[in-house]
Each structure stands twice: as C-alpha cells, then as structure tokens.
Design a protein around this motif. Sequence first.
Motif, mmCIF file in Angstrom:
data_model
loop_
_atom_site.group_PDB
_atom_site.id
_atom_site.type_symbol
_atom_site.label_atom_id
_atom_site.label_comp_id
_atom_site.label_asym_id
_atom_site.label_seq_id
_atom_site.Cartn_x
_atom_site.Cartn_y
_atom_site.Cartn_z
ATOM 1 N N VAL A 138 0.837 -1.198 0.000
ATOM 2 C CA VAL A 138 0.000 0.000 0.000
ATOM 3 C C VAL A 138 0.870 1.245 0.000
ATOM 4 O O VAL A 138 2.019 1.220 0.438
ATOM 5 C CB VAL A 138 -0.991 0.044 1.186
ATOM 6 C CG1 VAL A 138 -2.005 -1.075 1.088
ATOM 7 C CG2 VAL A 138 -0.274 0.015 2.506
ATOM 8 N N THR A 139 0.292 2.342 -0.491
ATOM 9 C CA THR A 139 0.995 3.607 -0.605
ATOM 10 C C THR A 139 0.118 4.721 -0.049
ATOM 11 O O THR A 139 -1.090 4.715 -0.258
ATOM 12 C CB THR A 139 1.340 3.888 -2.081
ATOM 13 O OG1 THR A 139 2.286 2.906 -2.518
ATOM 14 C CG2 THR A 139 1.942 5.260 -2.282
ATOM 15 N N GLU A 140 0.725 5.669 0.675
ATOM 16 C CA GLU A 140 0.020 6.847 1.174
ATOM 17 C C GLU A 140 0.194 7.973 0.158
ATOM 18 O O GLU A 140 1.309 8.250 -0.275
ATOM 19 C CB GLU A 140 0.591 7.304 2.508
ATOM 20 C CG GLU A 140 0.353 6.347 3.649
ATOM 21 C CD GLU A 140 0.942 6.862 4.950
ATOM 22 O OE1 GLU A 140 0.888 8.086 5.204
ATOM 23 O OE2 GLU A 140 1.480 6.030 5.701
ATOM 24 N N VAL A 141 -0.915 8.602 -0.189
ATOM 25 C CA VAL A 141 -0.890 9.723 -1.121
ATOM 26 C C VAL A 141 -1.508 10.926 -0.404
ATOM 27 O O VAL A 141 -2.682 10.894 -0.034
ATOM 28 C CB VAL A 141 -1.674 9.402 -2.408
ATOM 29 C CG1 VAL A 141 -1.637 10.585 -3.369
ATOM 30 C CG2 VAL A 141 -1.124 8.152 -3.084
ATOM 31 N N ASP A 142 -0.709 11.979 -0.192
ATOM 32 C CA ASP A 142 -1.177 13.197 0.456
ATOM 33 C C ASP A 142 -1.607 14.197 -0.608
ATOM 34 O O ASP A 142 -0.842 14.501 -1.531
ATOM 35 C CB ASP A 142 -0.079 13.827 1.318
ATOM 36 C CG ASP A 142 0.264 12.987 2.530
ATOM 37 O OD1 ASP A 142 -0.568 12.148 2.933
ATOM 38 O OD2 ASP A 142 1.353 13.178 3.091
ATOM 39 N N VAL A 143 -2.841 14.702 -0.460
ATOM 40 C CA VAL A 143 -3.405 15.640 -1.426
ATOM 41 C C VAL A 143 -3.791 16.922 -0.700
ATOM 42 O O VAL A 143 -4.541 16.891 0.276
ATOM 43 C CB VAL A 143 -4.649 15.033 -2.117
ATOM 44 C CG1 VAL A 143 -5.240 16.018 -3.113
ATOM 45 C CG2 VAL A 143 -4.288 13.715 -2.803
ATOM 46 N N GLU A 144 -3.282 18.046 -1.185
ATOM 47 C CA GLU A 144 -3.622 19.351 -0.617
ATOM 48 C C GLU A 144 -4.803 19.928 -1.387
ATOM 49 O O GLU A 144 -4.756 20.037 -2.615
ATOM 50 C CB GLU A 144 -2.427 20.290 -0.695
ATOM 51 C CG GLU A 144 -2.663 21.595 0.027
ATOM 52 C CD GLU A 144 -1.425 22.464 0.054
ATOM 53 O OE1 GLU A 144 -1.576 23.682 -0.051
ATOM 54 O OE2 GLU A 144 -0.309 21.919 0.170
ATOM 55 N N THR A 145 -5.861 20.294 -0.650
ATOM 56 C CA THR A 145 -7.062 20.872 -1.242
ATOM 57 C C THR A 145 -7.374 22.178 -0.520
ATOM 58 O O THR A 145 -6.831 22.433 0.554
ATOM 59 C CB THR A 145 -8.270 19.926 -1.109
ATOM 60 O OG1 THR A 145 -8.743 19.962 0.238
ATOM 61 C CG2 THR A 145 -7.932 18.502 -1.514
ATOM 62 N N PRO A 146 -8.282 22.991 -1.049
ATOM 63 C CA PRO A 146 -8.709 24.188 -0.322
ATOM 64 C C PRO A 146 -9.341 23.854 1.034
ATOM 65 O O PRO A 146 -9.323 24.673 1.947
ATOM 66 C CB PRO A 146 -9.731 24.838 -1.263
ATOM 67 C CG PRO A 146 -9.322 24.378 -2.621
ATOM 68 C CD PRO A 146 -8.820 22.970 -2.414
#
Length: 71
Positions: A25-33
């Motif tokens: 598994v992989t962690e994906v960090d996403v920046e949103t408003p």
Amino acid sequence: MTIQAINVRNQFKGIIKEIIEGSVVTEVDVETPAGLFTSVITTRSVKDLDLQIGNEVVVLIKATEVSLAKL
C-alpha cells in the motif's frame, strides 16, 4: 480520463503533495482548499494511475461510518 458522473457528494480537487510508497500500500497526500487529505491505496493502483507529485486529482470521500474520540 474524464469523470462523467459519480455518486459521491464529498469531492475535493487538489494537488498531490507527497507519495510514501510501500510494497503493498501507498500513502498519497493531497492538498485541497478544504485541507490535507491522505489516501491509502494499493501500490499497484498508484502505478496504474501513474500518480505523481504535482498531479491534479479529485479526492472522493464516501463513508458509511465516521468515528470520533474525545481527547
């Protein structure tokens, strides 16, 4: 790929800021408003989708349960 219609109300456009790859598994960090979201998905899916830092993505949240703990 375009999304024509999807039955998920909680959708947030964002940019991938970090990818922490594991063997399964992989962690994906996403920046949103709305803030930072972390998705844990299979490493195979990350490769199949060709996800990379800087990609624009849509965070889709559909949960049947949300838990809280009092601090």
